[in-house]
Structure formats: structure tokens, C-alpha cells
Design a protein around this motif. Sequence first.
Motif, PDB file in Angstrom:
ATOM      1  N   THR A 189       0.816  -1.213   0.000  1.00  0.00           N
ATOM      2  CA  THR A 189       0.000   0.000   0.000  1.00  0.00           C
ATOM      3  C   THR A 189       0.855   1.271   0.000  1.00  0.00           C
ATOM      4  O   THR A 189       0.445   2.286  -0.568  1.00  0.00           O
ATOM      5  CB  THR A 189      -0.968   0.030   1.204  1.00  0.00           C
ATOM      6  OG1 THR A 189      -0.216  -0.093   2.411  1.00  0.00           O
ATOM      7  CG2 THR A 189      -1.988  -1.087   1.126  1.00  0.00           C
ATOM      8  N   LYS A 190       2.046   1.209   0.598  1.00  0.00           N
ATOM      9  CA  LYS A 190       2.936   2.376   0.584  1.00  0.00           C
ATOM     10  C   LYS A 190       3.433   2.661  -0.832  1.00  0.00           C
ATOM     11  O   LYS A 190       3.577   3.820  -1.228  1.00  0.00           O
ATOM     12  CB  LYS A 190       4.114   2.165   1.524  1.00  0.00           C
ATOM     13  CG  LYS A 190       3.720   2.192   2.983  1.00  0.00           C
ATOM     14  CD  LYS A 190       4.910   1.940   3.876  1.00  0.00           C
ATOM     15  CE  LYS A 190       4.463   1.854   5.332  1.00  0.00           C
ATOM     16  NZ  LYS A 190       5.554   1.483   6.218  1.00  0.00           N
ATOM     17  N   LYS A 220       0.482   4.230  -2.729  1.00  0.00           N
ATOM     18  CA  LYS A 220       0.319   5.642  -2.340  1.00  0.00           C
ATOM     19  C   LYS A 220       1.408   6.509  -2.947  1.00  0.00           C
ATOM     20  O   LYS A 220       1.129   7.586  -3.488  1.00  0.00           O
ATOM     21  CB  LYS A 220       0.320   5.785  -0.820  1.00  0.00           C
ATOM     22  CG  LYS A 220       0.354   7.235  -0.356  1.00  0.00           C
ATOM     23  CD  LYS A 220      -0.670   7.538   0.663  1.00  0.00           C
ATOM     24  CE  LYS A 220      -0.651   8.944   1.213  1.00  0.00           C
ATOM     25  NZ  LYS A 220      -0.506  10.039   0.309  1.00  0.00           N
ATOM     26  N   ASP A 274       0.764   9.522  -5.525  1.00  0.00           N
ATOM     27  CA  ASP A 274       1.233  10.870  -5.185  1.00  0.00           C
ATOM     28  C   ASP A 274       2.144  11.421  -6.275  1.00  0.00           C
ATOM     29  O   ASP A 274       2.053  12.605  -6.636  1.00  0.00           O
ATOM     30  CB  ASP A 274       1.977  10.865  -3.851  1.00  0.00           C
ATOM     31  CG  ASP A 274       1.068  10.673  -2.647  1.00  0.00           C
ATOM     32  OD1 ASP A 274      -0.176  10.803  -2.784  1.00  0.00           O
ATOM     33  OD2 ASP A 274       1.603  10.378  -1.554  1.00  0.00           O
TER      34      ASP A 274
END
Length: 113
Positions: free
Chosen positions: A17-18, A21, A25
Amino acid sequence: MSITHIVLFQFKAGTDTKVIKDTCDRMIGLKEDCVHPTSNKPYIKASSGGADNSIEGIQNGITHAFVVEFFSAEDRDYYVREDPRHKAFVQSLNGVIEKAQVIDFMNGVFDKL
């Protein structure tokens, strides 16, 4: 006439998930990062995106969507064909994206030019 550039991603199963993200971004961040060599200014008119939350169930694996608006077809063409920041971003997707789809349009134009 402005060009709307729609980008759809399906992240590979198991992608952290990082990483998702960070990728999202950075995709949104291209609005400020992409600078035109002639004007030395950002040339993306608007950028937005997010994770799918449709209840229709016809996403066909697509998990994230982005809408990027350019002031002109020339700006979009530079972004896709030449912009080094965009090219680096696309290269960074190797190993992370299962499927990507892109469609561009001019508002109200329904025949192929």
C-alpha cells in the motif's frame, strides 16, 4: 482547445500500500514537476485522481483513475513524447502496474479527427 487525458491503473496483486500511495502521489505531482522547456513553467492545467469506489462492478480490474487536463494538444504531445519527468515516472511503473489504460479527448468532440 484543452485536452483531457484519463489514465487508469490496475496495480499488481500484492503491491504494498505504501508503494501504491507513493505512485499515486507522484502521478498527481507531475502537475508541478513537469515544466515546459520553452516557458520554464508547469504546463498541466489540472490533475486529480483516486482509488476506485464504484458500486457498478464493471471496473475490469482497474483500481485507480487519474484525470489530467492540458491547455492544448501540443502540451499533451510534449508530455507523452518528450517530457523527461513523465518518461521517468512511466519507467518507474515497471513491476508495479498490471494494466494501464489511457484515453484522451477534447470536450464535446465526438468524431475522430
